[in-house]
Design a protein around this motif. Structure first.
Motif, short mmCIF file in Angstrom:
data_model
loop_
_atom_site.label_atom_id
_atom_site.label_comp_id
_atom_site.label_asym_id
_atom_site.label_seq_id
_atom_site.Cartn_x
_atom_site.Cartn_y
_atom_site.Cartn_z
N PRO A 60 0.82 -1.21 0.00
CA PRO A 60 0.00 0.00 0.00
C PRO A 60 0.86 1.26 0.00
O PRO A 60 2.03 1.25 0.42
N THR A 61 0.26 2.33 -0.47
CA THR A 61 0.91 3.64 -0.46
C THR A 61 0.27 4.50 0.63
O THR A 61 -0.95 4.66 0.67
N PHE A 62 1.09 5.01 1.52
CA PHE A 62 0.62 5.89 2.58
C PHE A 62 1.03 7.33 2.26
O PHE A 62 2.17 7.59 1.88
N GLU A 63 0.09 8.25 2.42
CA GLU A 63 0.35 9.67 2.18
C GLU A 63 0.14 10.44 3.47
O GLU A 63 -0.67 10.04 4.32
N ARG A 64 0.82 11.55 3.58
CA ARG A 64 0.80 12.32 4.82
C ARG A 64 0.55 13.79 4.52
O ARG A 64 1.07 14.34 3.53
N ALA A 65 -0.24 14.44 5.37
CA ALA A 65 -0.45 15.88 5.31
C ALA A 65 -0.54 16.39 6.74
O ALA A 65 -0.62 15.61 7.70
N GLN A 66 -0.50 17.70 6.90
CA GLN A 66 -0.58 18.28 8.24
C GLN A 66 -1.38 19.57 8.20
O GLN A 66 -1.19 20.41 7.31
N LEU A 67 -2.28 19.70 9.16
CA LEU A 67 -3.07 20.93 9.26
C LEU A 67 -2.27 22.01 9.97
O LEU A 67 -1.24 21.75 10.59
N ASP A 68 -2.77 23.24 9.90
CA ASP A 68 -2.07 24.36 10.51
C ASP A 68 -1.95 24.21 12.03
O ASP A 68 -1.01 24.73 12.63
N ASN A 69 -2.90 23.50 12.65
CA ASN A 69 -2.83 23.33 14.11
C ASN A 69 -1.93 22.18 14.53
O ASN A 69 -1.82 21.88 15.72
N GLY A 70 -1.28 21.52 13.56
CA GLY A 70 -0.35 20.43 13.87
C GLY A 70 -0.92 19.05 13.73
O GLY A 70 -0.18 18.06 13.85
N LEU A 71 -2.23 18.91 13.48
CA LEU A 71 -2.82 17.58 13.32
C LEU A 71 -2.27 16.90 12.08
O LEU A 71 -2.26 17.46 10.99
N THR A 72 -1.80 15.67 12.25
CA THR A 72 -1.31 14.88 11.14
C THR A 72 -2.48 14.15 10.49
O THR A 72 -3.38 13.66 11.17
N VAL A 73 -2.46 14.06 9.17
CA VAL A 73 -3.47 13.31 8.42
C VAL A 73 -2.74 12.24 7.62
O VAL A 73 -1.87 12.55 6.79
N LEU A 74 -3.06 10.98 7.87
CA LEU A 74 -2.46 9.84 7.16
C LEU A 74 -3.52 9.17 6.31
O LEU A 74 -4.62 8.87 6.80
N VAL A 75 -3.19 8.89 5.05
CA VAL A 75 -4.18 8.38 4.11
C VAL A 75 -3.61 7.20 3.33
O VAL A 75 -2.47 7.25 2.85
N ALA A 76 -4.41 6.14 3.20
CA ALA A 76 -4.10 5.01 2.30
C ALA A 76 -5.35 4.77 1.47
O ALA A 76 -6.35 4.26 1.97
N THR A 77 -5.31 5.15 0.20
CA THR A 77 -6.49 5.06 -0.66
C THR A 77 -6.62 3.67 -1.26
O THR A 77 -5.66 3.14 -1.81
N ARG A 78 -7.82 3.10 -1.15
CA ARG A 78 -8.13 1.82 -1.80
C ARG A 78 -9.58 1.90 -2.27
O ARG A 78 -10.49 2.02 -1.46
N ARG A 79 -9.77 1.81 -3.59
CA ARG A 79 -11.08 2.10 -4.17
C ARG A 79 -11.93 0.86 -4.47
O ARG A 79 -13.03 0.99 -4.99
#
Length: 504
Positions: A60-79
């Motif tokens: 799987p491919t894991f992607e990462r983003a971060q909000l301005d308040n520091g919250l991490t967002v981790l995503v693994a897309t499977r359709r």
């Protein structure tokens, strides 16, 4: 004249049609087919069937983003299916329990589901049930994960509930007391399990008293009975906040969709919590004692052998995983084939390496027949010593390598497995492509490298020994092995030596 010729011709044709045809000339029959030679119906057993082509490994491919308040967002897309695993990963686990307050992290995270956002426990549970889901929470030494698996169309209402659970927990006194009593009842029940008793004694023996990893996740009865609601609320305030938390989304959503949902439900969340540092590396002293938990009359003896291992991301991590697998990590391992197949001492024996944010345990274990406790312990240490005198073969290494690599997809069969894997990356501060890196390192590990780490980390002298079983059998069968001073352990006292006389 003409009429006569026609009549004669017709008569001749009629006679010809009635004439007996000439007999066929007989021909020689074809030669009889030669009878096939008799075949051995069991001949196929002489050659092992060839394996088919292994399927391509797809990670799987894991992607990462971060909000301005520091919250991490981790995503693994499977359709493939309209399913999404959505949850919150918290970076503080039982390793962050205050001294003498084991179990506070466990109760804190479970209390999040005991009412939130103006809903009591029953109303909150019904709200999740209306979406066709039941939230689950798991707590580890390095972190915790609270989440649900929902249909894609229910992601937003599920996230609205999770936002209340994480940001607006009730922490009602009556709910705390009920949760505390449930925790104590569960611990009392588990104290009847020899494997749990062994863990209670094993952790402080390996990590040392007071180390963050030296107590079980759920605490001990003595510790949990002293926990208070203010202690739970203090743990929440210190360790739960956007900078110490990740929203984990796996399944039928894109990274862009996940980030938008994160902004909608958590964008204005504030808090001072930060991710905790890794626990310190414990010392690795030579074994001086043989610790045992006394259970008179027990028909089996639980044997645990172990020491501090490695932290996640250590350069030796994957080579040690291969060495541990050869030693005891699968059915055909040396330890299992010896104790189970050759000797018949046990139904199974195993070994594992558990890299954590800090240095995790390296463990071998089995439950053996009580009457062969001494011989079984002898074989444990003989197999450890043999890793040096009988080096790991190429065939053993390749079996371990293929087994480990081919087992990866099993963890991602469900979107919930994807979410749990992403949460573990967050707890252990690992990069998003860690799975690919792990497979690459497993593929490239050389026999010399694996042999080096086997000798370095699976040294018998550094392995602590913990037994749970009949004390008389342990004294008579293990004492003469001279593996250390026999020392009884009181697990109700968090693994401290029990009062009484130790014997050699």
């Amino acid at each position: 004249m003409m009429m006569r010729r026609l009549f004669v011709s017709a008569s001749l044709l009629a006679l010809a049609s009635c004439a007996t045809p000439p007999a066929a000339v007989p021909t020689a029959p074809p030669p009889a087919a030669e009878a096939p030679a008799p075949q051995d119906a069991e001949a196929f057993r002489a050659k092992m069937p060839e394996a088919g082509k292994a399927p391509d490994l797809v990670l799987p491919t894991f992607e990462r983003a971060q909000l301005d308040n520091g919250l991490t967002v981790l995503v693994a897309t499977r359709r493939q299916l309209p399913l999404v695993s959505v949850g919150m990963a918290f970076s503080a686990g039982s390793a962050q329990d205050p001294a003498g307050a084991g179990g506070v992290a466990d109760i804190t995270y479970k209390m999040l589901l005991e009412g939130a956002g103006g809903k009591d426990t029953l109303a909150l549970d019904n709200a999740f049930s209306d979406l066709g889901v039941s939230p689950s929470v798991s707590i580890t030494p390095d972190g915790a994960f609270l989440g649900v698996q929902v249909l894609t169309r229910n992601v937003q209402p599920a996230l609205a509930l999770l936002a209340d659970v994480v940001r607006k927990p009730t922490f009602a006194p009556k709910d705390f007391e009920r949760r505390k009593q449930l925790q104590l009842a569960d611990l009392v029940r588990r104290l009847g399990s020899p494997s749990f008793l062994a863990q209670q004694a094993y952790l402080p023996a390996v990590f040392g008293e007071g180390h963050p990893y030296a107590h079980p996740t759920g605490g001990t009865p003595a510790e949990v009975s002293q926990l208070t609601l203010p202690a739970v609320q203090a743990f929440y305030r210190k360790h739960v906040g956007p900078q110490a938390t990740a929203l984990v989304v796996a399944g039928d959503l894109s990274k862009e969709q996940a980030v938008e949902l994160a902004k909608q439900y958590f964008g204005d969340w504030k808090g001072q919590a930060v991710q905790p540092p890794a626990p310190p590396a414990p010392p690795v002293p030579p074994r001086e004692k043989v610790l045992y938990v006394s259970k008179p009359g027990l028909e089996q003896t639980t044997v645990l052998v172990g020491r501090p291992g490695l932290a996640a991301g250590h350069p030796d991590e994957d080579a040690l995983e291969l060495a541990t697998t050869v030693f005891g990590g699968f059915f055909g391992s040396r330890l299992n084939m010896n104790l189970r197949e050759a000797k018949g001492y046990t139904y199974g024996a195993g070994a594992s390496s558990d890299p954590r944010l800090g240095v995790g345990p390296l463990t071998a274990n089995s439950a053996v027949r009580a009457n062969v406790t001494g011989p079984a312990v002898t074989e444990f240490f003989r197999e450890l010593a043999d890793l040096r005198s009988r080096p790991i073969t190429s065939q053993e290494l390749e079996s371990a390598r293929e087994g480990l690599i081919r087992s990866f997809p099993g963890g991602f069969e469900r979107v919930s497995g994807l979410g749990a894997s992403a949460a573990a990356l967050f707890y252990k501060h690992l990069p998003m492509d860690e799975l690919n890196r792990t497979v690459e390192r497993l593929e490239k590990a050389t026999p010399a490298e694996v042999q080096r780490v086997a000798e370095a980390y699976l040294d018998p002298a550094a392995m602590q020994l913990i037994l749970v079983g009949d004390p008389e059998i342990i004294r008579t069968q293990v004492g003469p092995l001279n593996l250390g001073t026999l020392t009884p352990v009181d697990v109700a006292g968090a693994g401290r030596p029990a009062p009484g006389k130790a014997g050699k």
